[in-house]
Design a protein around this motif. Structure first.
Motif, short mmCIF file in Angstrom:
data_model
loop_
_atom_site.label_atom_id
_atom_site.label_comp_id
_atom_site.label_asym_id
_atom_site.label_seq_id
_atom_site.Cartn_x
_atom_site.Cartn_y
_atom_site.Cartn_z
N ALA A 15 -5.19 9.21 -2.85
CA ALA A 15 -6.09 8.27 -3.51
C ALA A 15 -6.96 7.54 -2.49
O ALA A 15 -8.17 7.36 -2.69
N LYS A 118 -10.49 10.31 -16.13
CA LYS A 118 -10.81 11.09 -14.94
C LYS A 118 -11.61 12.35 -15.30
O LYS A 118 -12.13 13.03 -14.42
N GLU A 149 -10.13 6.79 -9.52
CA GLU A 149 -8.69 6.61 -9.34
C GLU A 149 -8.42 5.49 -8.35
O GLU A 149 -7.46 4.75 -8.49
N GLN A 169 0.60 5.72 -9.26
CA GLN A 169 0.67 6.84 -8.33
C GLN A 169 2.07 6.95 -7.74
O GLN A 169 2.56 6.03 -7.09
#
Length: 317
Positions: A15, A118, A149, A169
Motif C-alpha cells: 500500500a 477499487k 487504497e 490490510q
C-alpha cells in the motif's frame, strides 16, 4: 499459510509503495474521518443516528477551509449492493461532499466494506453521476473520482511522511477473504446486525483482535519509521509518551458521537463531535479535543524525536 503479521507487513508495504502522494505544509488543514458505514436508513444503518452530527461537522470543516479525507468504509456496500439507496437516504451528506469535491478538497480511500471502489467501472457507474427521478435528468456527483487504497502525506519542507490507509490490510477475513465475508454480511449478518448481533469477523467489539491489529501496525511503523493514520477497528487512538505514532480516527457510528483526526498548523489532534446540553437543557452539537494538539514533527521517527514531549493524558478506551 503466511501468518497474519507477515501478511499485514506485506500488505502495508504494498500500500505504501503504490500510494498517492499528497504534499502538505504547516498551512494545510485536514479532517480525517472513517467508518461512517452510511446505509439506507433501515434499522441496520448505524450511521443514521449520527447523520445530523456528521452533517454539522462537515459544514464546519467546509466553511473553515479543511480538506476532507475519508479513510475507508464511508459507504456500507457490503450490506447494500445498490449505492443509489444509500445516496437517497443521505442526500444532504452527498450534496456537501460534492462541495468538497468541486473545490478539490476531497480525498477518498476505500476500506473493506467499500472495497469495490477499487474498481473504476463501479465508481464510474455509481459515483460519477446519478439519475434524478424527480427532474428526470442526470446530475453529476463526483465525476472523475479516484478512490485510493493508500495516501502518503508528505511534508513539503521536512519530508516527513504519514501513511494513511483504512486499516484492514492484513486482517485476513476482511482483506484476502473479503468476498466471502461480504456475502455472509449481506445475506446473513446484516439481519442479525439490525437487532444487535456483531459479525465475528469484525474487530469492532473484539478487544483481542483490536489489540492484535494495533501491535502488528506498530511493528510495521517501528520497522519503516513512518507514522500511520487509519481506522477499521473503530477504536480511537492517539499515542502516549514513548508510544509509536499509530493513530486511529475512531468511527462515525458510536453512540457517543463521531471521532476524527485533525491536522492544522502543523499539529495533529484527536477530536470528537457529540450532542451536549447547556445550562438551560437545550441540545447542541459540540466539538471537543480528546488528545493533542501535538506538532507532527514530534512523531518523526527518522530523527528519533517521536513523542518526546510530556503528556499526562490517559489512554482512550
Amino acid at each position: 499459510m503466511i501468518s497474519e503479521k507477515k501478511l499485514a507487513e506485506k500488505r502495508l508495504t504494498e500500500a505504501y509503495n503504490n500510494a498517492k502522494i499528497e504534499y502538505f505544509d504547516n498551512n494545510s488543514k485536514y479532517i480525517f474521518f472513517s467508518d461512517c458505514h452510511r446505509g439506507d436508513s433501515t434499522p441496520s444503518d448505524e450511521f443514521a443516528k449520527n447523520q445530523n452530527i456528521f452533517l454539522w461537522a462537515l459544514e464546519f470543516y467546509y466553511n473553515n477551509g479543511y480538506t476532507y479525507v475519508e479513510l475507508g468504509d464511508g459507504d456500507e456496500l457490503w450490506e447494500h449492493s445498490n449505492f443509489k439507496d444509500i445516496r437517497l437516504a443521505h442526500d444532504e451528506i452527498y450534496s456537501l461532499l460534492k462541495k468538497f469535491f468541486d473545490s478539490n478538497r476531497l480525498i477518498m480511500l476505500y476500506g473493506n466494506h467499500n472495497i469495490c471502489l477499487k474498481y473504476n467501472s463501479f465508481v464510474q457507474k455509481n459515483y460519477y453521476k446519478f439519475y434524478d427521478d424527480y427532474n428526470e435528468e442526470e446530475i453529476e456527483l463526483f465525476p472523475g473520482l479516484i478512490p485510493y487504497e493508500a495516501v502518503v502525506f508528505k511534508h513539503r519542507n521536512t519530508g516527513q511522511e504519514i501513511l494513511t490507509v483504512h486499516g484492514h490490510q492484513g486482517d485476513r477475513m476482511n482483506d484476502k477473504l473479503w468476498g466471502f465475508t461480504m456475502l455472509t454480511v449481506r445475506y446473513f449478518w446484516r439481519y442479525l446486525h439490525s437487532i444487535g448481533f456483531i459479525n465475528p469477523a469484525s474487530p469492532v467489539k473484539n478487544s483481542g483482535k483490536i489489540h492484535k491489529i494495533e501491535r502488528i501496525y506498530s511493528d510495521w511503523i517501528k520497522m519503516n519509521k513512518i507514522m500511520v493514520i487509519c481506522g477499521h477497528t473503530h477504536r480511537p487512538h492517539f499515542p502516549k509518551v514513548n508510544e509509536l505514532p499509530y493513530f486511529n480516527d475512531g468511527s462515525c457510528v458510536r453512540a457517543s458521537g463521531i471521532q476524527g483526526i485533525e491536522i492544522i498548523d502543523g499539529k495533529i489532534m484527536l477530536i470528537e463531535w457529540r450532542i451536549r446540553t447547556d445550562s438551560s437543557g437545550d441540545l447542541h452539537i459540540r466539538r471537543r479535543v480528546l488528545r493533542g494538539p501535538k506538532p507532527i514533527e514530534t512523531f518523526d521517527l527518522r530523527n528519533n524525536k517521536a513523542n518526546k514531549t510530556s503528556d499526562s493524558e490517559k489512554p482512550l478506551m
